[in-house]
Design a protein around this motif. Sequence first.
Motif, mmCIF file in Angstrom:
data_model
loop_
_atom_site.group_PDB
_atom_site.id
_atom_site.type_symbol
_atom_site.label_atom_id
_atom_site.label_comp_id
_atom_site.label_asym_id
_atom_site.label_seq_id
_atom_site.Cartn_x
_atom_site.Cartn_y
_atom_site.Cartn_z
ATOM 1 N N ILE A 92 24.347 27.020 -13.472
ATOM 2 C CA ILE A 92 24.104 25.646 -13.929
ATOM 3 C C ILE A 92 22.634 25.275 -13.758
ATOM 4 C CG2 ILE A 92 24.550 23.214 -13.404
ATOM 5 C CD1 ILE A 92 27.459 23.974 -12.995
ATOM 6 N N PHE A 140 20.177 24.027 -16.692
ATOM 7 C CA PHE A 140 19.562 22.699 -16.745
ATOM 8 C C PHE A 140 18.041 22.705 -16.635
ATOM 9 C CE2 PHE A 140 23.780 21.019 -16.506
ATOM 10 C CZ PHE A 140 23.664 19.837 -17.216
ATOM 11 N N THR A 181 16.482 21.572 -19.909
ATOM 12 C CA THR A 181 16.802 20.161 -20.161
ATOM 13 C C THR A 181 15.910 19.260 -19.321
ATOM 14 O OG1 THR A 181 19.084 20.894 -20.429
ATOM 15 C CG2 THR A 181 18.711 18.532 -20.294
ATOM 16 N N ARG A 221 22.530 11.078 -12.766
ATOM 17 C CA ARG A 221 23.474 10.621 -13.779
ATOM 18 C C ARG A 221 24.071 11.815 -14.524
ATOM 19 N NH1 ARG A 221 20.498 6.946 -16.923
ATOM 20 N NH2 ARG A 221 20.447 5.692 -15.045
ATOM 21 N N ARG A 222 23.188 12.778 -14.828
ATOM 22 C CA ARG A 222 23.666 13.989 -15.494
ATOM 23 C C ARG A 222 24.688 14.712 -14.632
ATOM 24 N NH1 ARG A 222 20.639 15.495 -19.779
ATOM 25 N NH2 ARG A 222 18.591 14.557 -19.943
ATOM 26 N N GLU A 239 28.113 13.118 -14.838
ATOM 27 C CA GLU A 239 28.868 13.380 -16.066
ATOM 28 C C GLU A 239 29.313 14.842 -16.129
ATOM 29 O OE1 GLU A 239 28.810 11.702 -20.643
ATOM 30 O OE2 GLU A 239 26.928 12.344 -19.783
ATOM 31 N N LEU A 240 28.416 15.740 -15.668
ATOM 32 C CA LEU A 240 28.755 17.162 -15.668
ATOM 33 C C LEU A 240 29.973 17.414 -14.784
ATOM 34 C CD1 LEU A 240 27.897 20.057 -16.510
ATOM 35 C CD2 LEU A 240 26.689 20.178 -14.344
ATOM 36 N N LEU A 271 32.385 15.369 -14.114
ATOM 37 C CA LEU A 271 33.583 14.908 -14.830
ATOM 38 C C LEU A 271 34.000 15.927 -15.881
ATOM 39 C CD1 LEU A 271 32.817 11.121 -15.414
ATOM 40 C CD2 LEU A 271 34.604 12.096 -13.958
ATOM 41 N N ALA A 272 32.996 16.438 -16.619
ATOM 42 C CA ALA A 272 33.308 17.411 -17.670
ATOM 43 C C ALA A 272 33.915 18.670 -17.060
ATOM 44 C CB ALA A 272 32.050 17.750 -18.469
ATOM 45 N N LEU A 325 41.587 11.920 -14.168
ATOM 46 C CA LEU A 325 40.295 11.871 -13.470
ATOM 47 C C LEU A 325 40.286 10.653 -12.558
ATOM 48 C CD1 LEU A 325 37.636 12.786 -16.205
ATOM 49 C CD2 LEU A 325 38.339 14.166 -14.252
ATOM 50 N N MET A 371 38.947 16.382 -22.709
ATOM 51 C CA MET A 371 38.091 15.207 -22.799
ATOM 52 C C MET A 371 36.652 15.581 -23.086
ATOM 53 S SD MET A 371 38.272 11.884 -20.392
ATOM 54 C CE MET A 371 40.004 11.918 -20.546
ATOM 55 N N PHE A 375 32.735 13.906 -23.488
ATOM 56 C CA PHE A 375 32.032 12.707 -23.042
ATOM 57 C C PHE A 375 30.863 12.354 -23.950
ATOM 58 C CE2 PHE A 375 34.359 14.425 -19.527
ATOM 59 C CZ PHE A 375 34.901 13.302 -18.931
ATOM 60 N N ASP A 392 24.122 16.628 -23.724
ATOM 61 C CA ASP A 392 23.382 17.548 -22.861
ATOM 62 C C ASP A 392 24.036 17.774 -21.510
ATOM 63 O OD1 ASP A 392 21.200 18.325 -24.429
ATOM 64 O OD2 ASP A 392 20.331 16.327 -24.186
ATOM 65 N N ASN A 393 25.034 16.960 -21.177
ATOM 66 C CA ASN A 393 25.549 17.034 -19.813
ATOM 67 C C ASN A 393 26.927 17.662 -19.698
ATOM 68 O OD1 ASN A 393 23.249 15.645 -19.386
ATOM 69 N ND2 ASN A 393 24.217 13.699 -18.892
ATOM 70 N N GLN A 394 27.342 18.392 -20.713
ATOM 71 C CA GLN A 394 28.709 18.894 -20.658
ATOM 72 C C GLN A 394 28.824 20.403 -20.690
ATOM 73 O OE1 GLN A 394 31.477 16.516 -23.126
ATOM 74 N NE2 GLN A 394 29.632 15.402 -23.629
ATOM 75 N N THR A 395 27.685 21.072 -20.929
ATOM 76 C CA THR A 395 27.748 22.533 -20.958
ATOM 77 C C THR A 395 27.342 23.084 -19.599
ATOM 78 O OG1 THR A 395 25.635 22.353 -22.044
ATOM 79 C CG2 THR A 395 27.475 23.058 -23.378
ATOM 80 N N VAL A 396 28.075 24.092 -19.147
ATOM 81 C CA VAL A 396 27.791 24.660 -17.834
ATOM 82 C C VAL A 396 26.999 25.955 -17.930
ATOM 83 C CG1 VAL A 396 29.789 23.674 -16.686
ATOM 84 C CG2 VAL A 396 30.003 25.854 -17.844
ATOM 85 N N ALA A 397 26.964 26.558 -19.124
ATOM 86 C CA ALA A 397 26.329 27.872 -19.229
ATOM 87 C C ALA A 397 25.233 27.859 -20.275
ATOM 88 C CB ALA A 397 27.370 28.932 -19.571
ATOM 89 N N GLN A 441 21.010 24.618 -26.128
ATOM 90 C CA GLN A 441 19.699 24.003 -25.916
ATOM 91 C C GLN A 441 18.967 23.693 -27.218
ATOM 92 O OE1 GLN A 441 18.967 23.297 -22.812
ATOM 93 N NE2 GLN A 441 17.212 22.155 -23.524
#
Lengths: 281, 278
Positions: free
Chosen positions: A162, A166, A169, A213-214, A217-218, A220-221, B58, B88, B90, B94-99, B142
């Motif tokens: 992770i 990031f 980003t 903040r990121r 949200e991460l 939660l995802a 959640l 779900m 969101f 940019d904040n939902q991918t882990v890889a 990205q």
Amino acid sequence: MNNISFGQYYPSNSFIHRLDPRVKLICAVIYVAAIFFVDSYFVYAAVLLFGITVIALSRVPIGTVLKTVKSVLFLILLTFALNLFLVSGDKVLWSWKFIKITATGLDYAVRMAFRLFLLITGTSLLTLTTTPMELTDGLESLMTPLKAVRFPVRDIALIMSIALRFIPTLMEETTKIMNAQKARGASFDTGNLLKRVKALLPVLIPLFVSAFRRAEELALAMDSRCYDATPNRTRRRQFKINMVDIAVLLIFAAFITLIILDKYLWGGAMDGIIYGLIFKK
Amino acid sequence: MDKVIEIKNISYKYGAAEGVDVEALRGVSLDVFKGEFLVIAGHNGSGKSTLAKHMNGLLLPTSGEVRVNGIPTTNDARIFEIRSAVGMVFQNPDNQTVATFVEDDIAFGPENLGVPREEIERRIDEALAAVGMSGHRKSTPQKMSGGQKQRIAIAGVLAMKPRVLVLDESTSMLDPRGRKEVVETARKLNKEGITVVLITHNTEEAFFADRIVIMNEGHITAVGTPKEIFTDAETLNKNRLVLPPLLEIQRLLVIAGYCTGEPVFTEAELSERLINLL
Ligand SMILES: Nc1ncnc2c1ncn2[C@@H]1O[C@H](COP(=O)(O)OP(=O)(O)OP(=O)(O)O)[C@@H](O)[C@H]1O
Ligand SMILES: [Mg+2]
């Protein structure tokens, strides 16, 4: 900048690139440790030759490898200077007022600087030929036995991946915030050090706020995607050691044996033999 | 009709532990039916996200009950069954991918669930095809547009084989093109049988809904078909929602006496209507 997620990686399809990342990791760790046991100049030359061979095989241009030394050049020079001037010995080669350069000092300085040089080039060869993702996967696989002592191997590997994910980003975001502050008249490259550090604060604070903040949200995802659902998580990438990997490990082992033998058995006698051969009267 | 999600009179308070008490939901009841396209609309802070987070456990209600496929979300032992059934997505792409790579990211959900390896590979391909991103398996999000990133996020959820897809303002950070891509994807998936819950404050995205639910101050204040909701300017007004331009024109035409009848939801139909008026 656009390739930052791949670190220093130099893409190629050489057999060094294709080696199992675990083999490369093990070799790198042993290499770093072994460098400190290198004693005679003969073995230094052997390590250098070995290194050059590996670089040639990896098809990474020598210039690219040397570039990685540039960032630590200062450190190497400092080590050299400190050893040169501070190590005392009997045989004075040169002196001026209170400054003395002894033969022992010169010998130490050369060895230490060269040792650092080998250390940097050798380890950067690992990151040049292995993608960060392969490194993470390799590390995870190597650390698997630690699971027995409840070490959170999987989490650590995920944290690393992770973080890698990031970096670009957050870099992009930093540039954006800096530009926004510049537009308001901030200046990051003028004034004394204190001023510059102060100018960075209005960049760092929004950056941290946004990073948190990121992270929220991460999280939660990740929860939504069933993170930690079962201890029997699938491992998609599985490594298989093949004959080439084994051969490389064997060659490496032989190489390390040479270094150890030289230090503890021959006592650096190789140098003497070579001197003898060269300066035979 | 089958109910996939049953929400029974739930209330939720944020910060109950710290004693601050923000009552985000106050007695909400709602059933989500199998196969429907449900839109939840409401202005900022009306409680939409809080409601969404109750749909996959959640958040757990302070009072009342939520069931997914009949399983209460308070059932700890089956919570992952619930989370894989209700995927779900969101807001921030940019904040939902882990890889770093698309395929690794999509694999995250099924890996967590312990799906066998060959099956995961198959699911990655299927999920990418379902969002129209086949061929991006080895790319990195990205460098993609916002719309593409959100589609990758949807694919990551689809790989868990959910029955419901909840999109919590997943379009609000996108440009009009990205918004269209995501809404079209959601509609396509809905046609293929997935139940969609789309949360938005952009009422235009509600045109295609089977049902629209309007929230205000933690309550559900209206439920109806797009036709019912969009002809009821008073309700929209009360809930601080604006009529999209396409419908505002029609409302004014009706008031001025130029036309009557059912509203239309596409520009083509409206222009046809206007031409007929001339
Ligand atoms: N983590 C939290 N802690 C405390 N209060 C919160 C938290 N999250 C939301 N709230 C409050 O709960 C209420 C409902 O918030 P919620 O996020 O559900 O609204 P929303 O309809 O999704 O709004 P938006 O359109 O801004 O996304 C708001 O008053 C909000 O301030
Ligand atoms: Mg919200």
